[in-house]
Design a protein around this motif. Structure first.
Motif, PDB file in Angstrom:
ATOM      1  N   ASP A 263       0.828  -1.215   0.000  1.00 23.17           N
ATOM      2  CA  ASP A 263       0.000   0.000   0.000  1.00 23.17           C
ATOM      3  C   ASP A 263       0.855   1.255   0.000  1.00 23.17           C
ATOM      4  N   ALA A 264       0.566   2.135  -0.947  1.00 23.17           N
ATOM      5  CA  ALA A 264       1.316   3.390  -1.050  1.00 23.17           C
ATOM      6  C   ALA A 264       0.812   4.430  -0.047  1.00 23.17           C
ATOM      7  N   GLY A 265      -0.316   4.164   0.614  1.00 22.19           N
ATOM      8  CA  GLY A 265      -0.756   5.021   1.718  1.00 22.19           C
ATOM      9  C   GLY A 265      -1.416   6.328   1.324  1.00 22.19           C
ATOM     10  N   GLU A 266      -2.117   6.330   0.181  1.00 12.28           N
ATOM     11  CA  GLU A 266      -2.826   7.554  -0.229  1.00 12.28           C
ATOM     12  C   GLU A 266      -4.286   7.254  -0.520  1.00 12.28           C
ATOM     13  N   PRO A 267      -5.066   6.861   0.506  1.00 14.11           N
ATOM     14  CA  PRO A 267      -6.485   6.576   0.249  1.00 14.11           C
ATOM     15  C   PRO A 267      -7.222   7.833  -0.176  1.00 14.11           C
ATOM     16  N   ARG A 268      -8.211   7.641  -1.015  1.00 12.62           N
ATOM     17  CA  ARG A 268      -8.889   8.770  -1.656  1.00 12.62           C
ATOM     18  C   ARG A 268      -9.515   9.738  -0.654  1.00 12.62           C
ATOM     19  N   ASN A 269     -10.092   9.220   0.416  1.00  6.50           N
ATOM     20  CA  ASN A 269     -10.818  10.109   1.348  1.00  6.50           C
ATOM     21  C   ASN A 269      -9.923  10.667   2.451  1.00  6.50           C
ATOM     22  N   ALA A 270      -8.602  10.547   2.293  1.00  8.77           N
ATOM     23  CA  ALA A 270      -7.687  11.063   3.321  1.00  8.77           C
ATOM     24  C   ALA A 270      -7.908  12.539   3.645  1.00  8.77           C
ATOM     25  N   PRO A 271      -8.283  13.400   2.659  1.00 14.67           N
ATOM     26  CA  PRO A 271      -8.457  14.817   3.018  1.00 14.67           C
ATOM     27  C   PRO A 271      -9.651  15.086   3.937  1.00 14.67           C
ATOM     28  N   ALA A 272     -10.572  14.137   4.050  1.00 16.07           N
ATOM     29  CA  ALA A 272     -11.776  14.379   4.866  1.00 16.07           C
ATOM     30  C   ALA A 272     -11.515  14.024   6.321  1.00 16.07           C
ATOM     31  N   ALA A 273     -12.060  14.836   7.228  1.00 17.98           N
ATOM     32  CA  ALA A 273     -11.861  14.578   8.656  1.00 17.98           C
ATOM     33  C   ALA A 273     -12.750  13.443   9.142  1.00 17.98           C
ATOM     34  N   HIS A 274     -13.894  13.250   8.470  1.00 19.20           N
ATOM     35  CA  HIS A 274     -14.838  12.223   8.910  1.00 19.20           C
ATOM     36  C   HIS A 274     -15.370  11.435   7.733  1.00 19.20           C
ATOM     37  N   MET A 275     -15.709  10.181   8.014  1.00 20.56           N
ATOM     38  CA  MET A 275     -16.285   9.307   6.983  1.00 20.56           C
ATOM     39  C   MET A 275     -17.737   9.036   7.364  1.00 20.56           C
ATOM     40  N   HIS A 276     -18.615   9.129   6.384  1.00 18.99           N
ATOM     41  CA  HIS A 276     -20.029   8.891   6.678  1.00 18.99           C
ATOM     42  C   HIS A 276     -20.595   7.779   5.808  1.00 18.99           C
ATOM     43  N   GLY A 277     -21.685   7.189   6.292  1.00 22.01           N
ATOM     44  CA  GLY A 277     -22.431   6.218   5.503  1.00 22.01           C
ATOM     45  C   GLY A 277     -21.957   4.784   5.643  1.00 22.01           C
ATOM     46  N   PHE A 278     -21.018   4.527   6.535  1.00 26.33           N
ATOM     47  CA  PHE A 278     -20.597   3.149   6.781  1.00 26.33           C
ATOM     48  C   PHE A 278     -21.242   2.733   8.096  1.00 26.33           C
ATOM     49  N   PRO A 279     -22.196   1.778   8.042  1.00 29.87           N
ATOM     50  CA  PRO A 279     -22.939   1.438   9.258  1.00 29.87           C
ATOM     51  C   PRO A 279     -22.006   1.086  10.405  1.00 29.87           C
ATOM     52  N   SER A 280     -22.303   1.616  11.543  1.00 27.06           N
ATOM     53  CA  SER A 280     -21.569   1.411  12.809  1.00 27.06           C
ATOM     54  C   SER A 280     -20.279   2.230  12.895  1.00 27.06           C
ATOM     55  N   ARG A 281     -19.865   2.868  11.787  1.00 25.37           N
ATOM     56  CA  ARG A 281     -18.634   3.674  11.794  1.00 25.37           C
ATOM     57  C   ARG A 281     -18.908   5.085  11.284  1.00 25.37           C
TER      58      ARG A 281
ATOM     59  N   PRO B 274     -13.041   9.106  11.763  1.00 24.67           N
ATOM     60  CA  PRO B 274     -11.985   9.607  10.873  1.00 24.67           C
ATOM     61  C   PRO B 274     -11.499   8.474   9.962  1.00 24.67           C
ATOM     62  N   PRO B 275     -11.363   8.740   8.637  1.00 26.75           N
ATOM     63  CA  PRO B 275     -10.957   7.678   7.707  1.00 26.75           C
ATOM     64  C   PRO B 275      -9.650   6.985   8.103  1.00 26.75           C
ATOM     65  N   ALA B 276      -8.685   7.746   8.602  1.00 35.34           N
ATOM     66  CA  ALA B 276      -7.394   7.139   8.943  1.00 35.34           C
ATOM     67  C   ALA B 276      -7.557   6.158  10.108  1.00 35.34           C
ATOM     68  N   GLU B 277      -8.441   6.514  11.048  1.00 35.49           N
ATOM     69  CA  GLU B 277      -8.694   5.635  12.203  1.00 35.49           C
ATOM     70  C   GLU B 277      -9.365   4.340  11.730  1.00 35.49           C
ATOM     71  N   PHE B 278     -10.293   4.498  10.804  1.00 36.12           N
ATOM     72  CA  PHE B 278     -11.001   3.336  10.267  1.00 36.12           C
ATOM     73  C   PHE B 278     -10.014   2.362   9.612  1.00 36.12           C
ATOM     74  N   LEU B 279      -9.147   2.887   8.749  1.00 30.86           N
ATOM     75  CA  LEU B 279      -8.208   2.006   8.041  1.00 30.86           C
ATOM     76  C   LEU B 279      -7.199   1.387   9.016  1.00 30.86           C
ATOM     77  N   ALA B 280      -6.802   2.148  10.043  1.00 31.63           N
ATOM     78  CA  ALA B 280      -5.859   1.596  11.026  1.00 31.63           C
ATOM     79  C   ALA B 280      -6.509   0.399  11.726  1.00 31.63           C
ATOM     80  N   GLU B 281      -7.787   0.505  12.023  1.00 31.29           N
ATOM     81  CA  GLU B 281      -8.514  -0.584  12.682  1.00 31.29           C
ATOM     82  C   GLU B 281      -8.600  -1.814  11.766  1.00 31.29           C
TER      83      GLU B 281
END
Ligand SMILES: Cc1cc2nc3c(=O)[nH]c(=O)nc-3n(C[C@H](O)[C@H](O)[C@H](O)COP(=O)(O)OP(=O)(O)OC[C@H]3O[C@@H](n4cnc5c(N)ncnc54)[C@H](O)[C@@H]3O)c2cc1C
Length: 337
Positions: free
Chosen positions: A39-57, A61-68
């Motif tokens: 992984d080159a570490g540049e996910p598309r939604n990295a500029p956003a502070a929050h991710m929406h529309g994923f049930p239970s999440r 923050p997108p970075a927290e989600f991917l770390a999990e």
């Protein structure tokens, strides 16, 4: 994330460790496959502070989600490496030699390409800096956060009309900026749709945005007019990161957003042994869809590897040859039933 590869051969190499690639790796890891995620570490939604529309999440923050997800995936023995795949070449036997930018080279029986896409933004001062905050593109990801506020939408042919209409369901104050496009170029049916949806239309070229206290406050037109807005919706040009796929001959299909690699419902491309998932295969792959595509590809790829091992072993047995790895494949298949 690791920077060194531990082995020189894997059953599956996943190129791209965003949601799509990691979900495929999760299923393959749980199926006890040897998997490397590069992984080159540049996910598309990295500029956003929050991710929406994923049930239970929702709101995470997108970075927290991917770390999990990375934590979950490595728990099943999947290896993750921070690097970039620069080439994948057929080895002549239906498998692949994968080259990494950092100098590594690994063998892969199968490939999953989950490299995402690049959003190309218009060259308007300030837009790139506010991207993912209050310059946005997706009503489902971030529209609710701007409900009932003054919304601006940049006209980009049908995509601009589509966005203006979608945002009109979230706010009664939506303005479409034609950004230099002649009013006469809009078809009559678009004018009618905009009028019914209550969208205001402003001619003139957008040459900047106004920002006050780290918030977008207005859209600036050539000639000096400023329209107070809290958010600007910009339909980007979306370009899949598909060089690896096309260089290996993967067929593409036309979509309203341009050509994307053609895949079957499991993510299998037209090239045997190569799957593609997530935004690399289409513009509408939001995080939950990318996860779903990764899951389906992981299941299909595992089943295909299993079948191919069994077929090969049956062939060997027919020829009167026995091998320990063949016995392992048979036993594995028995356990999976
Ligand atoms: C600003 C913004 C906000 C968004 N917000 C939301 C939201 O709130 N909710 C939602 O559902 N969706 C949202 N999205 C969409 C979301 O970003 C995508 O749905 C999601 O990222 C797709 O996942 P993916 O795994 O396909 O690709 P990505 O997440 O983009 O991951 C691809 C990964 O592959 C890596 N890569 C690329 N090429 C290589 C290579 N050659 N070798 C190794 N690695 C490589 C990249 O560096 C990257 O890490 C948003 C998009 C944007 C632009």
């Amino acid at each position: 994330m690791e920077t060194q590869i531990k082995r020189n051969a894997y059953e599956v190499v996943v190129v791209g460790g965003g949601t799509a690639g990691l979900t495929a790796a999760l299923i393959l890891g749980r199926s006890r496959r040897s998997v490397l995620v590069v992984d080159a570490g540049e996910p598309r939604n990295a500029p956003a502070a929050h991710m929406h529309g994923f049930p239970s999440r929702d709101g995470m923050p997108p970075a927290e989600f991917l770390a999990e997800v990375r934590r979950e995936v490595t728990g099943y023995g999947v290896e993750l490496v921070r690097d970039r795949v620069t080439a994948a070449e057929p080895d002549g036997d239906g498998e692949f030699e994968v080259t990494l930018e950092g100098g590594g080279r690994v063998h892969a029986r199968r490939l999953i390409v989950a490299t995402g896409l690049v959003d190309e933004l218009p060259d308007i001062p300030g837009i790139a800096e506010r991207w993912g905050a209050d310059v946005i593109h997706c009503p489902f990801c971030h529209g609710y956060e701007f409900r009932d506020q003054p919304v601006g939408v940049l006209y980009r042919k049908a995509a601009g009309i589509h966005q203006a209409v979608l945002f009109s369901a979230l706010s009664s104050d939506v303005t479409l900026f034609l950004d230099g496009t002649d009013e006469d170029e809009l078809p009559d049916e678009h004018w009618q749709t905009l009028a019914v949806a209550g969208v205001a239309v402003v001619s003139g070229k957008v040459d900047g945005i106004e920002v006050t206290d780290d918030r977008l406050t207005g859209v600036h037109l050539e000639g000096g007019r400023v329209f107070p807005r809290s958010v600007l919706v910009v339909p980007p040009v979306m370009s899949p990161r598909d060089t690896l796929l096309t260089s290996l001959g993967a067929r593409t299909k036309d979509t309203p957003a341009g050509p994307f690699v053609d895949v079957d419902p499991t993510g299998q491309t037209s090239v045997p042994g190569i799957w593609a998932v997530g935004n690399a295969t289409g513009p509408a792959e939001q995080v939950v869809n990318a996860a779903s595509a990764g899951y389906r590809a992981g299941v299909a790829l595992h089943a295909q590897l299993l079948q191919s091992d069994l077929d090969r072993e049956a062939e060997r047995r027919r020829a009167g040859v026995f091998s320990p790895e063949g016995e392992r494949a048979v036993a594995r298949a028995r356990a999976a039933v």
